[in-house]
Design a protein around this motif. Structure first.
Motif, PDB file in Angstrom:
ATOM      1  N   VAL A 124      40.933  57.086  31.800  1.00 23.81           N
ATOM      2  CA  VAL A 124      40.750  55.761  32.408  1.00 23.81           C
ATOM      3  C   VAL A 124      40.850  54.682  31.342  1.00 23.81           C
ATOM      4  CG1 VAL A 124      39.152  54.255  33.645  1.00 23.81           C
ATOM      5  CG2 VAL A 124      39.445  56.618  34.374  1.00 23.81           C
ATOM      6  N   ASP A 125      40.258  54.920  30.176  1.00 26.00           N
ATOM      7  CA  ASP A 125      40.371  53.961  29.072  1.00 26.00           C
ATOM      8  C   ASP A 125      41.837  53.733  28.707  1.00 26.00           C
ATOM      9  OD1 ASP A 125      37.638  53.569  28.872  1.00 26.00           O
ATOM     10  OD2 ASP A 125      37.382  54.957  27.182  1.00 26.00           O
ATOM     11  N   SER A 126      42.610  54.801  28.691  1.00 27.53           N
ATOM     12  CA  SER A 126      44.036  54.694  28.382  1.00 27.53           C
ATOM     13  C   SER A 126      44.773  53.899  29.453  1.00 27.53           C
ATOM     14  CB  SER A 126      44.633  56.100  28.251  1.00 27.53           C
ATOM     15  OG  SER A 126      45.993  56.034  27.953  1.00 27.53           O
ATOM     16  N   ILE A 127      44.397  54.125  30.699  1.00 27.35           N
ATOM     17  CA  ILE A 127      45.020  53.388  31.814  1.00 27.35           C
ATOM     18  C   ILE A 127      44.691  51.907  31.705  1.00 27.35           C
ATOM     19  CG2 ILE A 127      44.957  53.044  34.320  1.00 27.35           C
ATOM     20  CD1 ILE A 127      44.568  56.162  34.503  1.00 27.35           C
ATOM     21  N   VAL A 128      43.441  51.582  31.414  1.00 25.97           N
ATOM     22  CA  VAL A 128      43.041  50.180  31.257  1.00 25.97           C
ATOM     23  C   VAL A 128      43.811  49.540  30.113  1.00 25.97           C
ATOM     24  CG1 VAL A 128      41.125  48.641  30.641  1.00 25.97           C
ATOM     25  CG2 VAL A 128      40.784  50.441  32.339  1.00 25.97           C
ATOM     26  N   TYR A 129      43.986  50.268  29.024  1.00 25.91           N
ATOM     27  CA  TYR A 129      44.767  49.746  27.900  1.00 25.91           C
ATOM     28  C   TYR A 129      46.200  49.440  28.348  1.00 25.91           C
ATOM     29  CZ  TYR A 129      47.226  49.398  23.482  1.00 25.91           C
ATOM     30  OH  TYR A 129      48.014  48.955  22.458  1.00 25.91           O
ATOM     31  N   ASP A 130      46.804  50.369  29.094  1.00 30.78           N
ATOM     32  CA  ASP A 130      48.165  50.135  29.597  1.00 30.78           C
ATOM     33  C   ASP A 130      48.213  48.895  30.490  1.00 30.78           C
ATOM     34  OD1 ASP A 130      49.065  52.387  28.262  1.00 30.78           O
ATOM     35  OD2 ASP A 130      49.126  53.658  30.062  1.00 30.78           O
ATOM     36  N   LEU A 131      47.217  48.762  31.359  1.00 30.62           N
ATOM     37  CA  LEU A 131      47.167  47.597  32.251  1.00 30.62           C
ATOM     38  C   LEU A 131      47.030  46.305  31.455  1.00 30.62           C
ATOM     39  CD1 LEU A 131      44.865  48.985  35.074  1.00 30.62           C
ATOM     40  CD2 LEU A 131      47.331  48.538  35.212  1.00 30.62           C
ATOM     41  N   GLU A 132      46.221  46.335  30.410  1.00 30.75           N
ATOM     42  CA  GLU A 132      46.065  45.138  29.569  1.00 30.75           C
ATOM     43  C   GLU A 132      47.388  44.759  28.924  1.00 30.75           C
ATOM     44  OE1 GLU A 132      41.378  45.586  28.267  1.00 30.75           O
ATOM     45  OE2 GLU A 132      42.925  46.427  26.979  1.00 30.75           O
ATOM     46  N   GLU A 133      48.161  45.757  28.515  1.00 31.40           N
ATOM     47  CA  GLU A 133      49.465  45.496  27.909  1.00 31.40           C
ATOM     48  C   GLU A 133      50.439  44.911  28.933  1.00 31.40           C
ATOM     49  OE1 GLU A 133      50.645  46.010  24.613  1.00 31.40           O
ATOM     50  OE2 GLU A 133      48.490  46.080  24.257  1.00 31.40           O
ATOM     51  N   ILE A 134      50.483  45.512  30.108  1.00 39.57           N
ATOM     52  CA  ILE A 134      51.429  45.083  31.137  1.00 39.57           C
ATOM     53  C   ILE A 134      51.072  43.706  31.689  1.00 39.57           C
ATOM     54  CG2 ILE A 134      52.306  45.602  33.457  1.00 39.57           C
ATOM     55  CD1 ILE A 134      51.848  48.614  32.717  1.00 39.57           C
ATOM     56  N   LEU A 135      49.779  43.453  31.848  1.00 43.35           N
ATOM     57  CA  LEU A 135      49.320  42.223  32.503  1.00 43.35           C
ATOM     58  C   LEU A 135      48.773  41.184  31.525  1.00 43.35           C
ATOM     59  CD1 LEU A 135      47.474  44.035  35.414  1.00 43.35           C
ATOM     60  CD2 LEU A 135      49.639  42.798  35.574  1.00 43.35           C
ATOM     61  N   ALA A 136      49.132  41.295  30.273  1.00 43.20           N
ATOM     62  CA  ALA A 136      48.552  40.443  29.227  1.00 43.20           C
ATOM     63  C   ALA A 136      48.588  38.953  29.565  1.00 43.20           C
ATOM     64  CB  ALA A 136      49.256  40.689  27.898  1.00 43.20           C
ATOM     65  N   ARG A 137      49.686  38.470  30.119  1.00 44.48           N
ATOM     66  CA  ARG A 137      49.822  37.033  30.384  1.00 44.48           C
ATOM     67  C   ARG A 137      48.966  36.550  31.549  1.00 44.48           C
ATOM     68  NH1 ARG A 137      55.748  35.254  30.829  1.00 44.48           N
ATOM     69  NH2 ARG A 137      55.670  36.808  32.473  1.00 44.48           N
ATOM     70  N   VAL A 138      48.590  37.445  32.445  1.00 40.62           N
ATOM     71  CA  VAL A 138      47.860  37.023  33.638  1.00 40.62           C
ATOM     72  C   VAL A 138      46.460  37.634  33.737  1.00 40.62           C
ATOM     73  CG1 VAL A 138      49.963  36.594  34.955  1.00 40.62           C
ATOM     74  CG2 VAL A 138      48.868  38.844  35.070  1.00 40.62           C
TER      75      VAL A 138
END
Length: 117
Positions: free
Chosen positions: A69-83
């Motif tokens: 889950v931590d890895s998934i959240v990290y991926d989401l932070e990368e993908i959604l960084a601008r928003v």
């Protein structure tokens, strides 16, 4: 466990295909939470449900789920960084809820395989 599976790659592609939902910051926000806070809350709720539905998971297996889950959240932070810090709209909230349920489904499948082994 999950992040190295094709299903996860497809979900990331699904998210990137729907980034337009997050691009329109002109819409009225429907939540007090930001996009990232909402993702984190929804994922946490889903993982609590996964662990509750699988009481036979060992401590090590639960830790593996949490690391994933931590890895998934990290991926989401990368993908959604601008928003990530924008307040979530109703449409975004609906998408985030749906996406989090799909993540839970991936965990359900993998845990089922893990416990059957």
């Amino acid at each position: 466990m999950v992040t190295d599976k094709d299903g996860y790659i497809h979900l990331v592609q699904y998210l990137t295909e729907h980034l337009g939902i997050f691009a329109n910051s002109q819409q009225q926000s429907a939540a007090d939470d930001t996009v990232m806070e909402l993702f984190e809350e929804q994922l946490a709720a889903q993982i609590i449900m996964v662990c509750g539905q699988n009481p036979s998971l060992t401590f090590a297996q639960r830790n593996l789920v949490i690391r994933e889950v931590d890895s998934i959240v990290y991926d989401l932070e990368e993908i959604l960084a601008r928003v990530a810090s924008q307040k979530a709209t109703a449409e975004q909230t609906l998408f985030i809820t749906e996406f989090s349920c799909l993540i839970k489904n991936l965990f359900d499948q993998e845990i089922s395989k893990l416990l059957a082994a």
